[in-house]
Design a protein around this motif. Structure first.
Motif, PDB file in Angstrom:
ATOM      1  N   LYS A   1      28.888   8.398   7.644  1.00 28.98           N
ATOM      2  CA  LYS A   1      27.700   7.865   8.306  1.00 28.98           C
ATOM      3  C   LYS A   1      26.496   8.751   7.999  1.00 28.98           C
ATOM      4  N   TYR A   2      25.310   8.180   8.267  1.00 27.88           N
ATOM      5  CA  TYR A   2      24.077   8.936   8.087  1.00 27.88           C
ATOM      6  C   TYR A   2      23.792   9.773   9.331  1.00 27.88           C
ATOM      7  N   ILE A   3      23.250  10.966   9.105  1.00 26.67           N
ATOM      8  CA  ILE A   3      22.893  11.881  10.187  1.00 26.67           C
ATOM      9  C   ILE A   3      21.499  12.428   9.914  1.00 26.67           C
ATOM     10  N   ASN A   4      20.685  12.510  10.945  1.00 25.61           N
ATOM     11  CA  ASN A   4      19.402  13.199  10.831  1.00 25.61           C
ATOM     12  C   ASN A   4      19.674  14.698  10.943  1.00 25.61           C
ATOM     13  N   GLU A   5      19.808  15.336   9.780  1.00 24.01           N
ATOM     14  CA  GLU A   5      20.223  16.738   9.765  1.00 24.01           C
ATOM     15  C   GLU A   5      19.035  17.655  10.066  1.00 24.01           C
TER      16      GLU A   5
ATOM     17  N   GLU B   1      23.403  21.632   5.665  1.00 21.39           N
ATOM     18  CA  GLU B   1      24.755  21.741   5.127  1.00 21.39           C
ATOM     19  C   GLU B   1      25.203  20.453   4.448  1.00 21.39           C
ATOM     20  N   ILE B   2      24.783  19.313   4.992  1.00 16.49           N
ATOM     21  CA  ILE B   2      25.244  18.024   4.471  1.00 16.49           C
ATOM     22  C   ILE B   2      24.472  17.639   3.216  1.00 16.49           C
TER      23      ILE B   2
ATOM     24  N   TYR C   1      25.050  18.584  17.082  1.00 11.33           N
ATOM     25  CA  TYR C   1      26.082  19.306  17.829  1.00 11.33           C
ATOM     26  C   TYR C   1      27.444  18.645  17.649  1.00 11.33           C
ATOM     27  N   GLN C   2      27.462  17.306  17.648  1.00 11.54           N
ATOM     28  CA  GLN C   2      28.719  16.586  17.454  1.00 11.54           C
ATOM     29  C   GLN C   2      29.292  16.881  16.073  1.00 11.54           C
ATOM     30  N   TYR C   3      28.436  16.896  15.064  1.00  8.27           N
ATOM     31  CA  TYR C   3      28.899  17.137  13.695  1.00  8.27           C
ATOM     32  C   TYR C   3      29.415  18.563  13.527  1.00  8.27           C
TER      33      TYR C   3
END
Length: 286
Positions: A20-24, A50-51, A109-111
Motif C-alpha cells: 500500500k501507499y504511505i505518506n512517509e 526508509e520506504i 507509527y503503524q509501519y
C-alpha cells in the motif's frame, strides 16, 4: 496548559511489504506555547525516509527539501523519541491544521512500530475545524492554512510556506487570533482508544440494498411541482456509487431519476439523495 502546534512534510511512498501507499514522514516542525501564548520553544528536524529514498519532484518543488537534506537525517524512531521528549509530559494539547498530519503519524507509527499509538498526544485539537467553526465558514468547505491567515489579516510574506516549522509558526499565530477558552475546551478531544477507532475507521458506501443499514423510507420520490408521490418505473439498482431508480408523476407525467447513497462512517450512516427530472428527447425535432 502547554500548546504544541505540529506540522509535517511527507513523501508518498509505496511499501511492497505492506502492499500500500504511505505518506512517509520526511520533516517535523513544531512550536510550543504556554497558556499565555508565549513561545517557549520550537522544533525542526528532517526524517530519513526508509520506504522511498528519493523525493518526488512535486514534493521537492513544494517544500524545497532535497535528497541531500535527508541523507544525514536520523530515522523515524530516533526523531520521534526525541520529539516525544521535547513535547514533554505535562498537561499538553497537541494541535495540527486538519487531521492529515495525525493520520500520517498514525500510518508511520503503524509501519515502523506495528502500533498506531502516538505516545506524545493525549489531548488533541483539529485547528482547521476549530477555525472554521469560529469564523462560521460553510460546512464542507476546507480552509487552507494560508487562506485562514488571509481571512484574519496575517501577512504571509514573512512565512516560508510548505515547510514544517514555518507552517506550525503560522498556525500558532492564527490560533492566537481566534482562541477563546470556552470554545477551545469544547473542541479538544482525548486521544484514547475510541478516538483511534474513529480515525482509523474507513468509511464505505453500502452497495447491498438488503443491508439493514439501508433506510428504505427515503427511497421514494415526491414530485416537486405537483407535491404528490411519484410512481416507480424501475427498481433501485446500485451503480456509480449509489442506488438509482426512475419514477414518474401520475399527474404531470414528469419522469425523475432518483439517486440515494448510504455512506457508513464510524458513528452514523450518511444519506445523500438527489432527484432530477429526466430530459425527454424531442422526437419531432429529429
Amino acid at each position: 496548559m502547554i500548546f504544541v502546534i505540529i506540522d509535517l512534510e511527507w513523501n508518498t511512498a509505496f511499501s511492497k511489504e505492506k502492499n500500500k501507499y504511505i505518506n512517509e514522514l520526511i520533516e517535523v516542525g513544531a512550536v510550543k506555547l504556554d497558556d499565555h501564548f508565549h513561545k517557549l520553544d520550537s522544533y525542526s528536524r528532517f526524517v530519513k525516509p526508509e520506504i522511498e529514498t528519493h523525493i518526488h519532484s512535486r514534493v521537492r518543488k513544494l517544500t524545497n527539501i532535497s535528497n541531500e537534506d535527508l541523507a544525514d537525517a536520523d530515522d523515524f524512531d530516533d526523531v520521534m523519541k526525541d520529539f516525544t521528549r521535547w513535547a514533554g509530559r505535562h498537561d499538553t494539547c497537541v494541535m495540527s491544521w486538519g487531521d492529515m498530519d495525525v493520520r500520517t503519524l498514525i500510518d508511520n507509527y503503524q509501519y515502523h512500530n506495528g502500533s498506531p499509538k502516538i505516545p506524545f498526544i493525549k489531548k488533541y485539537l483539529n485547528m482547521q475545524t476549530y477555525f472554521m467553526r469560529k469564523m462560521k465558514c460553510p460546512k464542507g468547505q476546507q480552509i487552507s492554512l494560508s487562506n485562514a491567515a488571509e481571512m484574519i489579516g496575517i501577512d504571509l510574506s514573512q512565512y516560508p510556506l510548505h515547510r514544517a516549522l514555518a507552517d506550525s509558526v503560522l498556525a500558532a499565530d492564527i490560533f492566537r487570533n481566534v482562541y477563546d477558552r470556552e470554545s477551545f475546551s469544547k473542541r479538544v478531544v482525548l486521544f484514547n482508544d475510541d478516538f483511534y477507532k474513529k480515525i482509523l475507521f474507513k468509511p464505505y458506501v453500502i452497495q447491498d440494498i438488503n443491508d439493514p443499514q439501508v433506510d428504505r423510507g427515503v427511497m421514494n420520490c415526491m414530485c416537486p411541482m405537483c407535491l404528490i408521490a411519484a410512481k416507480p418505473l424501475s427498481e433501485f439498482k446500485f451503480f456509480s456509487g449509489a442506488f438509482k431508480a426512475f419514477y414518474q408523476c401520475p399527474e404531470c407525467k414528469t419522469q425523475y431519476k432518483v439517486s440515494v447513497q448510504f455512506k457508513r462512517t464510524y458513528d452514523t450512516v450518511k444519506i445523500k439523495k438527489n432527484i432530477s427530472p429526466v430530459i425527454q428527447e424531442n422526437k419531432s425535432a429529429q
